[in-house]
Design a protein around this motif. Structure first.
Motif, PDB file in Angstrom:
ATOM      1  N   ASP A  39      50.850  88.420 116.946  1.00 14.57           N
ATOM      2  CA  ASP A  39      51.235  88.344 115.535  1.00 14.57           C
ATOM      3  C   ASP A  39      52.187  89.473 115.147  1.00 14.57           C
ATOM      4  OD1 ASP A  39      49.692  86.067 115.240  1.00 14.57           O
ATOM      5  OD2 ASP A  39      47.938  87.168 114.479  1.00 14.57           O
ATOM      6  N   ARG A  43      55.916  88.888 113.813  1.00 13.20           N
ATOM      7  CA  ARG A  43      56.169  89.380 112.457  1.00 13.20           C
ATOM      8  C   ARG A  43      57.341  90.357 112.472  1.00 13.20           C
ATOM      9  NH1 ARG A  43      51.239  90.280 111.355  1.00 13.20           N
ATOM     10  NH2 ARG A  43      51.181  92.433 112.074  1.00 13.20           N
ATOM     11  N   GLY A  46      60.537  88.450 113.010  1.00 17.22           N
ATOM     12  CA  GLY A  46      60.829  87.741 111.766  1.00 17.22           C
ATOM     13  C   GLY A  46      61.458  88.652 110.728  1.00 17.22           C
ATOM     14  N   GLN A  47      60.949  89.873 110.629  1.00 17.12           N
ATOM     15  CA  GLN A  47      61.521  90.825 109.678  1.00 17.12           C
ATOM     16  C   GLN A  47      62.932  91.244 110.097  1.00 17.12           C
ATOM     17  OE1 GLN A  47      58.712  94.021 109.453  1.00 17.12           O
ATOM     18  NE2 GLN A  47      57.316  92.895 108.104  1.00 17.12           N
ATOM     19  N   ILE A  51      63.745  85.851 108.920  1.00 19.69           N
ATOM     20  CA  ILE A  51      63.270  84.464 108.903  1.00 19.69           C
ATOM     21  C   ILE A  51      61.749  84.453 109.011  1.00 19.69           C
ATOM     22  CG2 ILE A  51      65.381  83.511 109.900  1.00 19.69           C
ATOM     23  CD1 ILE A  51      63.973  83.388 112.579  1.00 19.69           C
ATOM     24  N   ASP A  52      61.175  83.290 108.780  1.00 16.53           N
ATOM     25  CA  ASP A  52      59.737  83.103 108.900  1.00 16.53           C
ATOM     26  C   ASP A  52      59.335  83.243 110.375  1.00 16.53           C
ATOM     27  OD1 ASP A  52      57.095  82.423 108.372  1.00 16.53           O
ATOM     28  OD2 ASP A  52      57.505  80.269 108.532  1.00 16.53           O
ATOM     29  N   PRO A  53      58.353  84.081 110.677  1.00 19.98           N
ATOM     30  CA  PRO A  53      57.939  84.255 112.076  1.00 19.98           C
ATOM     31  C   PRO A  53      57.438  82.973 112.739  1.00 19.98           C
ATOM     32  CG  PRO A  53      57.012  86.001 110.720  1.00 19.98           C
ATOM     33  CD  PRO A  53      57.655  85.016 109.794  1.00 19.98           C
ATOM     34  N   ALA A  54      57.000  81.999 111.977  1.00 22.76           N
ATOM     35  CA  ALA A  54      56.473  80.752 112.549  1.00 22.76           C
ATOM     36  C   ALA A  54      57.572  79.901 113.188  1.00 22.76           C
ATOM     37  CB  ALA A  54      55.752  79.952 111.481  1.00 22.76           C
ATOM     38  N   VAL A  55      58.841  80.092 112.809  1.00 21.49           N
ATOM     39  CA  VAL A  55      59.913  79.270 113.376  1.00 21.49           C
ATOM     40  C   VAL A  55      60.519  79.878 114.646  1.00 21.49           C
ATOM     41  CG1 VAL A  55      60.510  78.285 111.136  1.00 21.49           C
ATOM     42  CG2 VAL A  55      61.747  80.275 111.954  1.00 21.49           C
TER      43      VAL A  55
END
Length: 112
Positions: A39, A43, A46-47, A51-55
């Motif tokens: 995670d 994360r 993503g930062q 962008i969203d870390p889920a993508v």
């Protein structure tokens, strides 16, 4: 070509191995394989990317598919004569002989 395939496959095996082990929190006592590190890593990426870390895993998967296609195209280009000869043999042979040759039995083995 063997080295190129190795240098292509090794990072994929390492990354996807880490990804699925850490995603399912199968850590064998190693912190690197824990879900918390998983995670944190996504994360952080993503930062950085905004962008969203889920993508991110989907983006990596698309990049791996494209890379695999490029490596496959290079391999096929280098082996184009052998592939063309195989294709011609397959088209010229009767269907029953071609099926037996694929299965590894029948008269095609005797002719070789």
């Amino acid at each position: 070509m063997r080295y190129i395939l190795t240098l292509w496959a090794l990072p994929l095996v390492i990354f996807w191995g880490w990804y699925f082990l850490s995603l399912n929190d199968i850590n064998f006592g190693y912190a690197m394989l824990s879900r918390q590190v998983h995670d944190f890593a996504f994360r952080m990426y993503g930062q950085i990317l905004g962008i969203d870390p889920a993508v991110i895993p989907g983006m990596i998967l698309k990049a791996c598919i494209i890379d695999t296609g490029i490596i496959g195209a290079i391999w096929a280009f280098r082996r184009r004569r052998e592939i063309a000869a195989w294709w011609r043999r397959r088209r010229e042979a009767p269907e029953s002989v071609a099926l037996n040759a694929e299965r590894g039995s029948g008269p095609a083995l005797l002719a070789e």
